[in-house]
Write a protein that holds these residues in place. Structure first.
Motif, mmCIF file in Angstrom:
data_model
loop_
_atom_site.group_PDB
_atom_site.id
_atom_site.type_symbol
_atom_site.label_atom_id
_atom_site.label_comp_id
_atom_site.label_asym_id
_atom_site.label_seq_id
_atom_site.Cartn_x
_atom_site.Cartn_y
_atom_site.Cartn_z
ATOM 1 N N ASP A 1 0.826 -1.207 0.000
ATOM 2 C CA ASP A 1 0.000 0.000 0.000
ATOM 3 C C ASP A 1 0.860 1.257 0.000
ATOM 4 O OD1 ASP A 1 -2.375 -1.400 -0.019
ATOM 5 O OD2 ASP A 1 -2.636 -1.334 2.164
ATOM 6 N N GLU A 2 1.965 1.240 0.750
ATOM 7 C CA GLU A 2 2.833 2.418 0.834
ATOM 8 C C GLU A 2 3.384 2.808 -0.532
ATOM 9 O OE1 GLU A 2 3.604 0.056 4.698
ATOM 10 O OE2 GLU A 2 2.977 -0.306 2.627
ATOM 11 N N ILE A 3 3.602 1.801 -1.377
ATOM 12 C CA ILE A 3 4.125 2.056 -2.722
ATOM 13 C C ILE A 3 3.002 2.506 -3.649
ATOM 14 C CG2 ILE A 3 5.301 1.036 -4.687
ATOM 15 C CD1 ILE A 3 7.066 1.360 -2.196
ATOM 16 N N VAL A 4 1.868 1.818 -3.596
ATOM 17 C CA VAL A 4 0.736 2.151 -4.463
ATOM 18 C C VAL A 4 0.249 3.579 -4.211
ATOM 19 C CG1 VAL A 4 -1.667 1.580 -5.005
ATOM 20 C CG2 VAL A 4 0.008 -0.249 -4.718
ATOM 21 N N GLN A 5 0.227 3.981 -2.953
ATOM 22 C CA GLN A 5 -0.305 5.293 -2.584
ATOM 23 C C GLN A 5 0.725 6.413 -2.669
ATOM 24 O OE1 GLN A 5 -1.849 4.507 1.337
ATOM 25 N NE2 GLN A 5 -3.341 2.993 0.584
ATOM 26 N N ALA A 6 1.965 6.079 -2.967
ATOM 27 C CA ALA A 6 3.044 7.067 -2.950
ATOM 28 C C ALA A 6 3.015 7.972 -4.181
ATOM 29 C CB ALA A 6 4.396 6.358 -2.874
ATOM 30 N N LEU B 1 13.256 4.211 -1.710
ATOM 31 C CA LEU B 1 12.845 3.745 -3.035
ATOM 32 C C LEU B 1 11.921 4.754 -3.710
ATOM 33 C CD1 LEU B 1 12.766 1.498 -5.187
ATOM 34 C CD2 LEU B 1 10.877 0.455 -3.912
ATOM 35 N N ILE B 2 10.983 5.288 -2.963
ATOM 36 C CA ILE B 2 10.009 6.229 -3.528
ATOM 37 C C ILE B 2 10.696 7.499 -4.036
ATOM 38 C CG2 ILE B 2 8.092 7.767 -2.888
ATOM 39 C CD1 ILE B 2 7.180 5.453 -0.980
#
Length: 329
Positions: free
Chosen positions: A169-174, A236-237
């Protein structure tokens, strides 16, 4: 409903996937986790009810597998004992993410299971392989943790039962940014194998997540981080690109964020060689040997414009519903 979920802890990817799936699975019932292996370095925030040392990977100093350490740490008698002790008949659904002990326990106790994960995708002959196949590698992928039902996860839909990767979720929502650093995660490499190469590229700053580092600190153009999921996600983001192994979850997340990826698969690790073959087909550069010219390879990689195909994220509710429906068939 009572759900048994087996996690193969030969790396962090399986744990990361289970952590993402857990709140979705809770909507279906009570979930108990079985952790098999001891390679993972993440802080595990799951209700682990059962544990086993299982079969774990051991690495050589600079990017390879140490087969002697792997073999000498396998305890067949203990594996059978652990399999016999798992109370699988008490569960309505058994989810196996490539764990041999759970697969053996299902066979011994005559219960049903479904294999959900990346390794399940290799049941299909359509899933990319390296030019030179390994007979032993193929046997391990197909027979290490067999299950009557398989739901695979991979970069692309190579077969009807293969679905997109599960992205956190942290990646999808970033909202991705580019702060110009390079994130590095290569658990099979010791510090002194790559440090000089990174230092040579003095105008590039590296965020290196490395086992054995106790606190964040910077030396020259390298900031060293302990292996930490939250800090890694942040790096990463906001990175320009990532240098990582030939795993599945990390490259998938990086490609989802449209980051540049340089892959260094673990030597003689067949699954990673297969993943590298898939990445190469997608245009991702792959390095098989890290030598004196690695600094030049990094510079060329950063200076080369590439457009990777869009990476989809798994629709988790749909996948789980499909899994439970498949389980009943």
């Amino acid at each position: 409903m009572k759900i048994f979920y087996a996690i193969q802890a030969t790396g962090n990817g399986h744990i990361s996937r289970a952590t993402q799936l857990y709140p979705y699975l809770q909507k279906y019932g009570e979930v108990d986790f079985f952790l098999s292996g001891n390679n993972a370095t993440l802080d595990i925030k799951l209700p682990i009810k059962f544990k086993s040392k299982g079969c774990s990977l051991h690495y050589s100093k600079c990017g390879g597998l140490n087969y002697w350490d792997i073999v000498k740490n396998i305890k067949p008698r203990q594996i059978y004992k652990d399999a016999d002790a798992l109370p699988l008949t008490k569960y309505d659904v058994i989810i196996n993410d490539f764990d041999s002990i759970t697969s053996l326990a299902c066979k011994m106790q005559k219960v049903h299971s479904v294999q959900l994960g990346h390794q399940a995708s290799f049941i299909s002959a359509n899933t990319p392989r390296p030019e030179k196949k390994s007979l032993m590698g193929e046997m391990i992928l197909k027979h290490y943790a067999p299950s009557p039902k398989n739901i695979g996860l991979h970069f692309e839909k190579y077969d009807s039962f293969i679905l997109p990767p599960i992205i956190k979720d942290e990646i999808v929502q970033a909202e991705p940014t580019n702060l110009k650093h390079i994130t590095v995660y290569l658990p099979s490499f010791d510090k002194d194998c790559l440090e000089k190469a990174f230092n040579k590229v003095s105008d590039v700053h590296f965020h290196w997540f490395l086992q054995g580092i106790e606190f964040k600190h910077t030396v020259g153009n390298i900031t060293y981080f302990p292996v930490n999921q939250k800090k890694f996600n942040e790096s990463l983001i906001s990175c320009e690109g990532i240098i990582t192994g030939g795993g599945f979850e990390t490259p998938a997340e990086a490609l989802y964020l449209k980051k540049k990826v340089l892959s260094i698969p673990i030597r003689s690790h067949y699954e990673q060689e297969c993943n590298a073959a898939a990445l190469k087909k997608m245009g991702v550069p792959v390095v098989y040997d890290v030598g004196n010219d690695f600094g030049n390879i990094i510079e060329n990689w950063l200076n080369t414009e590439v457009i990777y195909p869009a990476m989809s994220a798994n629709n988790i509710p749909e996948t789980l519903q499909y899994m439970f429906d498949t389980y009943k068939e």
